[in-house]
Design a protein around this motif. Structure first.
Motif, PDB file in Angstrom:
ATOM      1  N   GLU A 159      11.831  -4.750   6.308  1.00 50.40           N
ATOM      2  CA  GLU A 159      10.362  -4.756   6.431  1.00 50.40           C
ATOM      3  C   GLU A 159      10.256  -3.057   7.216  1.00 50.40           C
ATOM      4  OE1 GLU A 159       9.921  -7.575   8.102  1.00 50.40           O
ATOM      5  OE2 GLU A 159       9.534  -8.861   6.567  1.00 50.40           O
ATOM      6  N   ARG A 160      10.535  -2.989   8.240  1.00 48.75           N
ATOM      7  CA  ARG A 160      10.456  -1.548   8.956  1.00 48.75           C
ATOM      8  C   ARG A 160      10.644   0.004   8.072  1.00 48.75           C
ATOM      9  NH1 ARG A 160      14.051   1.721  11.027  1.00 48.75           N
ATOM     10  NH2 ARG A 160      15.456   0.938  10.615  1.00 48.75           N
ATOM     11  N   VAL A 161      11.861   0.068   7.055  1.00 48.43           N
ATOM     12  CA  VAL A 161      12.310   1.114   6.026  1.00 48.43           C
ATOM     13  C   VAL A 161      10.695   0.923   4.977  1.00 48.43           C
ATOM     14  CG1 VAL A 161      13.032   1.731   4.439  1.00 48.43           C
ATOM     15  CG2 VAL A 161      14.574   0.843   6.403  1.00 48.43           C
ATOM     16  N   ARG A 162      10.200   0.012   4.022  1.00 44.71           N
ATOM     17  CA  ARG A 162       9.500  -0.754   3.282  1.00 44.71           C
ATOM     18  C   ARG A 162       7.995  -0.353   4.590  1.00 44.71           C
ATOM     19  NH1 ARG A 162      10.868  -5.930   0.902  1.00 44.71           N
ATOM     20  NH2 ARG A 162      12.533  -5.572  -0.444  1.00 44.71           N
ATOM     21  N   GLN A 163       7.852   0.106   5.253  1.00 46.77           N
ATOM     22  CA  GLN A 163       6.326   0.453   5.804  1.00 46.77           C
ATOM     23  C   GLN A 163       6.574   1.718   6.227  1.00 46.77           C
ATOM     24  OE1 GLN A 163       6.546  -2.620   9.639  1.00 46.77           O
ATOM     25  NE2 GLN A 163       6.195  -4.181   8.492  1.00 46.77           N
ATOM     26  N   ARG A 164       7.693   2.519   6.323  1.00 45.27           N
ATOM     27  CA  ARG A 164       7.233   4.081   7.473  1.00 45.27           C
ATOM     28  C   ARG A 164       7.923   4.352   5.881  1.00 45.27           C
ATOM     29  NH1 ARG A 164      10.253   5.399  11.860  1.00 45.27           N
ATOM     30  NH2 ARG A 164      11.291   6.413  11.210  1.00 45.27           N
ATOM     31  N   LEU A 165       8.278   3.802   4.181  1.00 46.24           N
ATOM     32  CA  LEU A 165       8.156   4.517   3.508  1.00 46.24           C
ATOM     33  C   LEU A 165       6.550   4.255   3.156  1.00 46.24           C
ATOM     34  CD1 LEU A 165      11.541   3.513   1.591  1.00 46.24           C
ATOM     35  CD2 LEU A 165      10.880   5.406   2.784  1.00 46.24           C
ATOM     36  N   ALA A 166       5.874   2.815   3.350  1.00 45.08           N
ATOM     37  CA  ALA A 166       5.151   3.590   2.837  1.00 45.08           C
ATOM     38  C   ALA A 166       4.045   4.734   3.226  1.00 45.08           C
ATOM     39  CB  ALA A 166       4.100   2.405   3.161  1.00 45.08           C
ATOM     40  N   HIS A 167       3.908   4.722   4.931  1.00 39.84           N
ATOM     41  CA  HIS A 167       3.343   5.601   5.453  1.00 39.84           C
ATOM     42  C   HIS A 167       4.037   7.600   4.800  1.00 39.84           C
ATOM     43  CE1 HIS A 167       1.173   4.007   8.402  1.00 39.84           C
ATOM     44  NE2 HIS A 167       2.012   3.164   8.770  1.00 39.84           N
ATOM     45  N   GLY A 168       5.654   7.563   3.885  1.00 42.47           N
ATOM     46  CA  GLY A 168       5.862   8.874   3.402  1.00 42.47           C
ATOM     47  C   GLY A 168       4.867   8.921   2.334  1.00 42.47           C
ATOM     48  N   PHE A 169       4.909   8.086   1.627  1.00 43.88           N
ATOM     49  CA  PHE A 169       3.848   8.011   0.046  1.00 43.88           C
ATOM     50  C   PHE A 169       2.668   8.242   0.245  1.00 43.88           C
ATOM     51  CE2 PHE A 169       7.220   4.001  -1.140  1.00 43.88           C
ATOM     52  CZ  PHE A 169       8.739   5.275  -1.158  1.00 43.88           C
ATOM     53  N   ALA A 170       1.527   7.678   0.933  1.00 46.34           N
ATOM     54  CA  ALA A 170       0.588   7.896   1.922  1.00 46.34           C
ATOM     55  C   ALA A 170       0.615   9.314   2.305  1.00 46.34           C
ATOM     56  CB  ALA A 170      -0.148   7.256   2.806  1.00 46.34           C
ATOM     57  N   LEU A 171       1.621  10.135   2.568  1.00 44.42           N
ATOM     58  CA  LEU A 171       1.623  11.405   2.765  1.00 44.42           C
ATOM     59  C   LEU A 171       1.780  12.301   1.721  1.00 44.42           C
ATOM     60  CD1 LEU A 171       0.910  13.724   4.908  1.00 44.42           C
ATOM     61  CD2 LEU A 171       3.060  13.343   5.568  1.00 44.42           C
ATOM     62  N   ALA A 172       2.603  11.836   1.251  1.00 40.77           N
ATOM     63  CA  ALA A 172       2.485  13.086  -0.349  1.00 40.77           C
ATOM     64  C   ALA A 172       1.381  12.908  -1.294  1.00 40.77           C
ATOM     65  CB  ALA A 172       4.198  12.457  -1.005  1.00 40.77           C
ATOM     66  N   ARG A 173       1.090  11.712  -1.063  1.00 46.73           N
ATOM     67  CA  ARG A 173      -0.467  11.326  -1.582  1.00 46.73           C
ATOM     68  C   ARG A 173      -1.643  12.012  -1.673  1.00 46.73           C
ATOM     69  NH1 ARG A 173      -2.905   7.951  -5.735  1.00 46.73           N
ATOM     70  NH2 ARG A 173      -5.036   7.719  -5.276  1.00 46.73           N
ATOM     71  N   ALA A 174      -2.407  11.951  -0.462  1.00 46.07           N
ATOM     72  CA  ALA A 174      -2.259  12.708   0.227  1.00 46.07           C
ATOM     73  C   ALA A 174      -2.454  14.209  -0.295  1.00 46.07           C
ATOM     74  CB  ALA A 174      -3.351  12.746   1.575  1.00 46.07           C
ATOM     75  N   LEU A 175      -1.370  15.239   0.120  1.00 40.73           N
ATOM     76  CA  LEU A 175      -1.054  16.302  -0.220  1.00 40.73           C
ATOM     77  C   LEU A 175      -0.559  16.946  -1.745  1.00 40.73           C
ATOM     78  CD1 LEU A 175       1.131  16.962   2.722  1.00 40.73           C
ATOM     79  CD2 LEU A 175      -1.357  18.169   3.004  1.00 40.73           C
ATOM     80  N   ASN A 176      -0.469  15.456  -2.937  1.00 41.93           N
ATOM     81  CA  ASN A 176       0.033  15.559  -4.299  1.00 41.93           C
ATOM     82  C   ASN A 176       0.833  16.563  -4.106  1.00 41.93           C
ATOM     83  OD1 ASN A 176      -0.773  16.032  -6.492  1.00 41.93           O
ATOM     84  ND2 ASN A 176      -1.495  17.864  -7.271  1.00 41.93           N
ATOM     85  N   ARG A 177       1.991  15.422  -3.908  1.00 44.84           N
ATOM     86  CA  ARG A 177       3.426  16.273  -3.899  1.00 44.84           C
ATOM     87  C   ARG A 177       4.622  15.430  -3.936  1.00 44.84           C
ATOM     88  NH1 ARG A 177       5.188  21.026  -1.109  1.00 44.84           N
ATOM     89  NH2 ARG A 177       3.761  22.544  -0.391  1.00 44.84           N
ATOM     90  N   THR A 178       5.460  15.619  -5.348  1.00 44.68           N
ATOM     91  CA  THR A 178       6.322  14.619  -4.901  1.00 44.68           C
ATOM     92  C   THR A 178       7.113  14.599  -4.016  1.00 44.68           C
ATOM     93  OG1 THR A 178       6.800  15.750  -7.439  1.00 44.68           O
ATOM     94  CG2 THR A 178       8.049  13.705  -7.144  1.00 44.68           C
ATOM     95  N   ALA A 179       7.243  13.249  -3.998  1.00 46.57           N
ATOM     96  CA  ALA A 179       8.277  12.752  -2.705  1.00 46.57           C
ATOM     97  C   ALA A 179       9.654  11.867  -2.769  1.00 46.57           C
ATOM     98  CB  ALA A 179       7.990  11.007  -2.413  1.00 46.57           C
ATOM     99  N   VAL A 180      10.285  13.071  -2.243  1.00 52.57           N
ATOM    100  CA  VAL A 180      11.889  12.803  -2.332  1.00 52.57           C
ATOM    101  C   VAL A 180      12.683  12.050  -1.071  1.00 52.57           C
ATOM    102  CG1 VAL A 180      14.157  14.362  -2.226  1.00 52.57           C
ATOM    103  CG2 VAL A 180      11.834  15.266  -2.528  1.00 52.57           C
ATOM    104  N   LEU A 181      13.068  11.092  -1.749  1.00 51.20           N
ATOM    105  CA  LEU A 181      12.998   9.465  -0.559  1.00 51.20           C
ATOM    106  C   LEU A 181      14.529  10.207   0.169  1.00 51.20           C
ATOM    107  CD1 LEU A 181      12.920   6.661  -2.963  1.00 51.20           C
ATOM    108  CD2 LEU A 181      11.071   7.870  -1.355  1.00 51.20           C
ATOM    109  N   PRO A 182      14.509   9.015   1.198  1.00 44.99           N
ATOM    110  CA  PRO A 182      15.488   9.812   2.147  1.00 44.99           C
ATOM    111  C   PRO A 182      16.981   8.562   1.245  1.00 44.99           C
ATOM    112  CG  PRO A 182      14.440   8.031   2.849  1.00 44.99           C
ATOM    113  CD  PRO A 182      13.710   8.594   1.664  1.00 44.99           C
TER     114      PRO A 182
END
Length: 416
Positions: A159-182
């Motif tokens: 649950e915690r990892v998915r919530q943190r990833l969701a914020h990373g996805f939002a930032l990638a979308r705002a900057l129009n960049r392809t996300a590289v997963l940890p």
């Protein structure tokens, strides 16, 4: 039946004459070469309506690995033996239109060799998400005192990892960049039946816990490719979205953890890097003041000064690129304007903690709504999980936290 056993069917084959033909086949040569007791065995098997005698041999898992022994137990690491072949079994994330789960597992181990270089490496700008939260030790096994201790730890961690990833996805979308997963970690295996000490019953002694787990143990990879109607409109099956800031139904373009290892052959991408942060370098780091002429030559456009919302450019000797310090909780538009001079940087690195703190609100209700849908769609519960918003762990149910709704106020969209 028993009469077949008495006649010698379904038994260990000793070689010699083939009962079907009366002669010695090629399989007998294999049998004569087997001199070590307990080595690979060949069986004489009766297959109804096929043949009375079929010679079947078993391969060692170190040479021909299954999906569980390779991708989950990862026996190739402690044995230092790379298999001849890997079968993508025991996996999740495939759909009727494409085998997303199988492909992602092969990609994450560098075994998917059919990607086009322009599409997968050189054609994008990237946001590299880095997990900075410490990994807690696994819960001790206490047996019947608490059978679900490890399961609760695993569910809470995901649950915690998915919530943190969701914020990373939002930032990638705002900057129009392809996300590289940890790199993703799991405290329990994922299986279709009850687990034993958080591992499948046949692997309790050989399953490391926690372990680096496949993406399909944490997020369904098909959901990152968008909704089914959107996927079906693309020129080729299995393609990712062309942009990160497109309609949320298109999904989010992403790369797995192995992707960074491929950049050794692409230094103009791998060395074009900077780090986003909401805090200046720590006391242990000694940042170097960048001379103005050098700084101006590294920017693709005029930069705003820090007092007007621009990024504070710092460089720590020995680091990979500059550190771009920005205030937390910025409007998405202000963040894009501050990072506009760094559009030429191919790899922007950011910790998941900083990614969670970067954006405070959006330019409008529509952007806030689309971002909320785009970041929660891939992080939703897996199909087949019992109960809406619930996760089943060994018979117990735990309601998952849903903190991904969007709220709007006036002309500003705030994502909580």
């Amino acid at each position: 039946g028993s009469h077949k056993t008495k006649r010698g069917y379904n038994k260990l084959w000793a070689g010699g004459e083939d009962p079907e033909t009366g002669g010695a086949g090629d399989a007998s040569v294999v049998a004569r070469g087997r001199t070590t007791e307990g080595s690979r065995r060949i069986f004489d098997v009766c297959l109804p309506n096929v043949s009375r005698h079929v010679h079947i041999g078993t391969f060692p898992v170190t040479a021909v690995a299954g999906g569980h022994t390779f991708f989950v137990q990862q026996l190739q690491s402690p044995t230092a033996t790379w298999p001849m072949a890997v079968h993508a079994t025991y996996q999740f994330g495939d759909t009727s239109d494409y085998a997303f789960g199988k492909r992602q597992r092969f990609r994450d181990w560098g075994m998917w060799l059919v990607d086009e270089e322009e599409e997968y490496i050189t054609g994008s700008r990237y946001l590299v998400l880095e997990e900075d939260a410490p990994l807690a030790p696994r819960e001790p096994w206490v047996g019947f005192k608490d059978l679900h201790a490890r399961g609760r730890q695993h569910v809470s961690h995901l649950e915690r990892v998915r919530q943190r990833l969701a914020h990373g996805f939002a930032l990638a979308r705002a900057l129009n960049r392809t996300a590289v997963l940890p790199t993703l970690w799991c405290y329990c295996d994922k299986f279709w039946h009850r687990l034993d000490k958080c591992a499948i019953p046949s692997a309790t002694e050989s399953q490391p816990l926690p372990f680096v787990c496949p993406l399909d143990h944490v997020i369904d990879p098909s959901l990152l490719h968008g909704t089914i109607p959107s996927r079906m409109r693309r020129p080729q099956r299995g393609m990712q979205a062309s942009r990160a800031d497109g309609p949320w139904e298109d999904g989010l373009p992403f790369r797995g953890r192995h992707w960074l290892r491929q950049l050794g052959a692409h230094p103009r991408i791998g060395y074009s890097t900077a780090t986003l942060s909401t805090a200046p370098p720590g006391e242990a780091s000694v940042p170097m003041e960048v001379p103005p002429p050098m700084l101006s030559s590294t920017l693709s456009s005029a930069a705003l000064p820090p007092e007007r919302g621009g990024a504070r450019h710092a460089f720590v000797p020995g680091s990979e690129g500059p550190r771009l310090v920005l205030p937390a909780r910025r409007r998405a538009g202000e963040l894009r304007a501050a990072l506009k001079p760094y559009d030429h940087v191919r790899l922007l690195r950011v910790s998941l903690s900083d990614a969670s703190a970067m954006i405070g609100c959006y330019e409008g209700a529509q952007e806030a709504h689309d971002t909320a849908r785009a970041r929660t769609h891939p992080c939703s519960p897996f199909p087949g999980v019992s109960g809406q918003g619930r996760t089943r762990v060994g018979g117990a149910r735990r309601r998952s936290s849903r903190r991904t709704s969007s709220r709007t106020r006036g002309a500003t969209g705030r994502l909580r």
